[in-house]
Motif scaffolding. Structure first.
Motif, mmCIF file in Angstrom:
data_model
loop_
_atom_site.group_PDB
_atom_site.id
_atom_site.type_symbol
_atom_site.label_atom_id
_atom_site.label_comp_id
_atom_site.label_asym_id
_atom_site.label_seq_id
_atom_site.Cartn_x
_atom_site.Cartn_y
_atom_site.Cartn_z
ATOM 1 N N THR A 193 0.834 -1.192 0.000
ATOM 2 C CA THR A 193 0.000 0.000 0.000
ATOM 3 C C THR A 193 0.873 1.247 0.000
ATOM 4 O O THR A 193 2.020 1.221 0.464
ATOM 5 C CB THR A 193 -0.932 0.042 1.227
ATOM 6 N N GLN A 194 0.305 2.310 -0.486
ATOM 7 C CA GLN A 194 0.999 3.595 -0.557
ATOM 8 C C GLN A 194 1.513 4.026 0.810
ATOM 9 O O GLN A 194 2.617 4.550 0.936
ATOM 10 C CB GLN A 194 0.033 4.636 -1.122
ATOM 11 N N SER A 195 0.722 3.788 1.851
ATOM 12 C CA SER A 195 1.106 4.213 3.195
ATOM 13 C C SER A 195 2.260 3.381 3.764
ATOM 14 O O SER A 195 2.894 3.796 4.720
ATOM 15 C CB SER A 195 -0.088 4.093 4.143
ATOM 16 N N GLY A 196 2.476 2.203 3.210
ATOM 17 C CA GLY A 196 3.504 1.310 3.735
ATOM 18 C C GLY A 196 2.998 0.358 4.803
ATOM 19 O O GLY A 196 3.754 -0.459 5.308
ATOM 20 N N VAL A 197 1.720 0.450 5.164
ATOM 21 C CA VAL A 197 1.153 -0.469 6.147
ATOM 22 C C VAL A 197 1.298 -1.903 5.654
ATOM 23 O O VAL A 197 1.630 -2.803 6.420
ATOM 24 C CB VAL A 197 -0.321 -0.120 6.448
ATOM 25 N N LEU A 198 1.049 -2.110 4.373
ATOM 26 C CA LEU A 198 1.361 -3.397 3.746
ATOM 27 C C LEU A 198 2.559 -3.162 2.845
ATOM 28 O O LEU A 198 2.553 -2.247 2.018
ATOM 29 C CB LEU A 198 0.197 -3.906 2.902
ATOM 30 N N LYS A 199 3.578 -3.956 3.016
ATOM 31 C CA LYS A 199 4.759 -3.848 2.160
ATOM 32 C C LYS A 199 5.188 -5.254 1.791
ATOM 33 O O LYS A 199 5.645 -6.018 2.641
ATOM 34 C CB LYS A 199 5.884 -3.099 2.854
ATOM 35 N N ASP A 200 4.957 -5.592 0.553
ATOM 36 C CA ASP A 200 5.295 -6.922 0.042
ATOM 37 C C ASP A 200 4.672 -8.024 0.902
ATOM 38 O O ASP A 200 5.312 -9.030 1.208
ATOM 39 C CB ASP A 200 6.814 -7.099 -0.060
ATOM 40 N N SER A 201 3.414 -7.824 1.307
ATOM 41 C CA SER A 201 2.690 -8.836 2.092
ATOM 42 C C SER A 201 2.305 -9.997 1.184
ATOM 43 O O SER A 201 1.724 -9.796 0.111
ATOM 44 C CB SER A 201 1.430 -8.225 2.716
ATOM 45 N N ASN A 202 2.628 -11.197 1.609
ATOM 46 C CA ASN A 202 2.400 -12.389 0.796
ATOM 47 C C ASN A 202 0.933 -12.749 0.692
ATOM 48 O O ASN A 202 0.182 -12.618 1.658
ATOM 49 C CB ASN A 202 3.153 -13.581 1.397
ATOM 50 N N TYR A 203 0.569 -13.209 -0.500
ATOM 51 C CA TYR A 203 -0.737 -13.831 -0.696
ATOM 52 C C TYR A 203 -0.624 -14.857 -1.811
ATOM 53 O O TYR A 203 0.286 -14.798 -2.635
ATOM 54 C CB TYR A 203 -1.833 -12.798 -0.964
#
Length: 136
Positions: free
Chosen positions: A22-32
């Motif tokens: 996400t732009q905010s960085g809350v998610l950064k390269d989160s796996n799915y």
């Protein structure tokens, strides 16, 4: 206001892997991947993120509806269960518990239904939205 998120997918649908940021960085390269979406594998999935967005959106909208009626919640605790069936989100269950002083149950019911119907994520979804609300 504009926000963005990115998804990167590598490989086939069932065996491939992806990441979300996400732009905010809350998610950064989160796996799915397939296992985190359709089984109990590690990582996130789009439906979980829609659920988080819906719970957050509904809770904030309810806070504004309460404020417009001269109430302020001590706490709004909302869970969202997103049901994916036959390749579509068919149903969402919002379960909220709200602690607010001086509010009568009939008015509370009116306000939570207003929030359910008018939060932007509810408006976005083409799904049945169920609401279970408890005034504490």
């Amino acid at each position: 206001m504009k926000r963005k998120a990115t998804a990167v997918w590598k490989g086939a649908g069932k065996t491939g892997k992806g990441t979300l940021s996400t732009q905010s960085g809350v998610l950064k390269d989160s796996n799915y991947g397939f296992s985190s979406r359709f089984e109990d594998g590690e990582g996130t999935n789009p439906e979980e993120l829609v659920g988080a967005a819906h719970a957050g959106c509904f809770s904030m909208k309810l806070a504004f509806v309460l404020q417009e009626n001269d109430f302020e919640a001590e706490e709004i605790n909302t869970e969202s269960q997103v049901i994916l069936e036959d390749g579509a989100i068919k149903e969402v269950f919002l379960i909220t518990k709200v602690k607010v002083a001086g509010l009568e149950n009939d008015k509370f019911t009116e306000m939570v239904n207003d929030a359910k119907d008018n939060c932007p994520i509810s408006k976005l979804l083409d799904a049945k939205i169920n609401l279970e609300a408890e005034l504490l």
